[in-house]
Design a protein around this motif. Structure first.
Motif, short mmCIF file in Angstrom:
data_model
loop_
_atom_site.label_atom_id
_atom_site.label_comp_id
_atom_site.label_asym_id
_atom_site.label_seq_id
_atom_site.Cartn_x
_atom_site.Cartn_y
_atom_site.Cartn_z
N GLN A 106 7.69 8.75 6.10
CA GLN A 106 7.70 10.12 6.60
C GLN A 106 7.88 10.16 8.11
OE1 GLN A 106 7.85 12.70 4.63
NE2 GLN A 106 8.01 14.10 6.35
N ALA A 107 7.33 9.18 8.83
CA ALA A 107 7.41 9.14 10.29
C ALA A 107 8.73 8.56 10.79
CB ALA A 107 6.24 8.33 10.84
N THR A 108 9.55 8.04 9.89
CA THR A 108 10.85 7.46 10.26
C THR A 108 11.93 8.51 10.02
OG1 THR A 108 10.06 5.28 9.58
CG2 THR A 108 12.44 5.55 9.78
N PRO A 109 12.76 8.81 11.04
CA PRO A 109 13.77 9.85 10.88
C PRO A 109 14.67 9.69 9.64
CG PRO A 109 13.57 9.32 13.17
CD PRO A 109 12.72 8.32 12.42
N LEU A 110 14.98 8.49 9.23
CA LEU A 110 15.80 8.32 8.02
C LEU A 110 14.98 8.35 6.74
CD1 LEU A 110 18.46 5.64 9.07
CD2 LEU A 110 18.68 8.12 8.94
N HIS A 111 13.65 8.49 6.88
CA HIS A 111 12.71 8.61 5.75
C HIS A 111 12.79 7.46 4.76
CE1 HIS A 111 11.39 12.44 7.18
NE2 HIS A 111 12.66 12.85 7.26
N ARG A 112 12.98 6.26 5.30
CA ARG A 112 12.91 5.06 4.46
C ARG A 112 12.59 3.88 5.36
NH1 ARG A 112 17.24 1.54 4.52
NH2 ARG A 112 19.12 2.27 5.56
N ILE A 113 12.07 2.84 4.75
CA ILE A 113 11.79 1.59 5.45
C ILE A 113 13.07 0.76 5.43
CG2 ILE A 113 10.38 -0.51 5.46
CD1 ILE A 113 8.80 2.06 6.01
N GLY A 114 13.37 0.14 6.55
CA GLY A 114 14.58 -0.68 6.63
C GLY A 114 14.51 -1.88 5.70
N ASP A 115 15.67 -2.29 5.25
CA ASP A 115 15.82 -3.46 4.39
C ASP A 115 16.44 -4.60 5.18
OD1 ASP A 115 14.98 -2.19 1.98
OD2 ASP A 115 16.95 -1.24 1.81
N PRO A 116 16.28 -5.84 4.73
CA PRO A 116 16.96 -6.95 5.39
C PRO A 116 18.46 -6.73 5.50
CG PRO A 116 15.33 -7.81 3.86
CD PRO A 116 15.40 -6.31 3.65
N GLU A 117 19.03 -6.01 4.53
CA GLU A 117 20.47 -5.74 4.56
C GLU A 117 20.86 -4.87 5.77
OE1 GLU A 117 18.54 -5.42 1.84
OE2 GLU A 117 19.36 -6.99 0.55
N ASP A 118 19.93 -4.03 6.25
CA ASP A 118 20.21 -3.21 7.44
C ASP A 118 20.41 -4.10 8.66
OD1 ASP A 118 19.96 -0.66 6.15
OD2 ASP A 118 17.79 -0.95 6.16
N ILE A 119 19.60 -5.12 8.80
CA ILE A 119 19.74 -6.06 9.91
C ILE A 119 21.00 -6.90 9.70
CG2 ILE A 119 18.70 -8.02 11.11
CD1 ILE A 119 17.19 -5.33 11.47
N ASN A 131 5.84 4.07 13.91
CA ASN A 131 5.56 4.75 12.65
C ASN A 131 4.36 4.17 11.92
OD1 ASN A 131 6.65 2.37 11.72
ND2 ASN A 131 8.19 3.31 10.43
N LEU A 132 3.67 3.22 12.56
CA LEU A 132 2.47 2.63 11.98
C LEU A 132 1.55 2.22 13.11
CD1 LEU A 132 0.90 1.59 9.50
CD2 LEU A 132 2.11 -0.57 9.77
N GLU A 133 0.39 2.84 13.19
CA GLU A 133 -0.58 2.50 14.22
C GLU A 133 -1.29 1.20 13.81
OE1 GLU A 133 -2.41 2.13 17.47
OE2 GLU A 133 -1.16 3.92 17.25
N LEU A 134 -1.12 0.19 14.64
CA LEU A 134 -1.73 -1.11 14.34
C LEU A 134 -3.02 -1.34 15.11
CD1 LEU A 134 1.48 -3.35 14.34
CD2 LEU A 134 0.24 -2.43 12.39
N ASN A 145 0.84 -1.18 0.00
CA ASN A 145 0.00 0.00 0.00
C ASN A 145 0.89 1.25 0.00
OD1 ASN A 145 -1.57 2.23 0.93
ND2 ASN A 145 -3.14 0.78 1.57
N ASP A 146 0.94 1.94 -1.13
CA ASP A 146 1.84 3.09 -1.28
C ASP A 146 1.54 4.20 -0.28
OD1 ASP A 146 3.23 1.87 -3.33
OD2 ASP A 146 2.02 2.79 -4.90
N GLU A 147 0.28 4.41 0.05
CA GLU A 147 -0.08 5.47 1.00
C GLU A 147 0.44 5.16 2.39
OE1 GLU A 147 -4.05 7.60 2.86
OE2 GLU A 147 -4.23 6.38 1.05
N ILE A 148 0.25 3.93 2.85
CA ILE A 148 0.74 3.53 4.17
C ILE A 148 2.26 3.56 4.20
CG2 ILE A 148 0.89 1.63 5.81
CD1 ILE A 148 -1.98 0.89 5.03
N ARG A 149 2.89 3.06 3.15
CA ARG A 149 4.35 3.07 3.09
C ARG A 149 4.89 4.50 3.17
NH1 ARG A 149 8.40 -0.60 1.23
NH2 ARG A 149 10.32 0.54 0.86
N ALA A 150 4.27 5.42 2.44
CA ALA A 150 4.71 6.82 2.46
C ALA A 150 4.58 7.40 3.86
CB ALA A 150 3.91 7.63 1.45
N LYS A 151 3.49 7.10 4.56
CA LYS A 151 3.31 7.59 5.93
C LYS A 151 4.38 7.02 6.86
CE LYS A 151 -1.64 8.47 5.75
NZ LYS A 151 -2.96 8.09 6.27
N MET A 152 4.67 5.74 6.71
CA MET A 152 5.71 5.11 7.54
C MET A 152 7.07 5.74 7.27
SD MET A 152 4.63 1.09 7.41
CE MET A 152 6.06 0.58 8.37
#
Length: 67
Positions: free
Chosen positions: A15-28, A58-61, A6-13
């Motif tokens: 925006q709410a993350t200080p690095l402005h991106r969703i983490g990748d498996p490579e980050d872990i 960054n995502l209300e569940l 869902n592009d809208e939810i991803r964009a909100k997440m």
């Protein structure tokens, strides 16, 4: 998962993350490599948060607060 499709939810997440991106498996994976290398050999008993700098969710569940 479904949320990431869902592009809208991803964009909100993002925006709410200080690095402005969703983490990748490579980050872990990079953290695991560090901790298992000689560079991380003096790190003991610590919680290392690989979360892009999040201070609040960054995502209300809609889950109840269990604390």
């Amino acid at each position: 998962g479904i949320v990431m499709g869902n592009d809208e939810i991803r964009a909100k997440m993002e925006q709410a993350t200080p690095l402005h991106r969703i983490g990748d498996p490579e980050d872990i994976a990079a953290t695991v490599v560090y901790l298992t290398s000689t560079a991380g050999s003096y790190v003991t008993g610590k919680i290392i948060e690989v979360d892009g700098g999040l201070q609040t969710p960054n995502l209300e569940l809609g889950l109840p607060d269990l604390s």
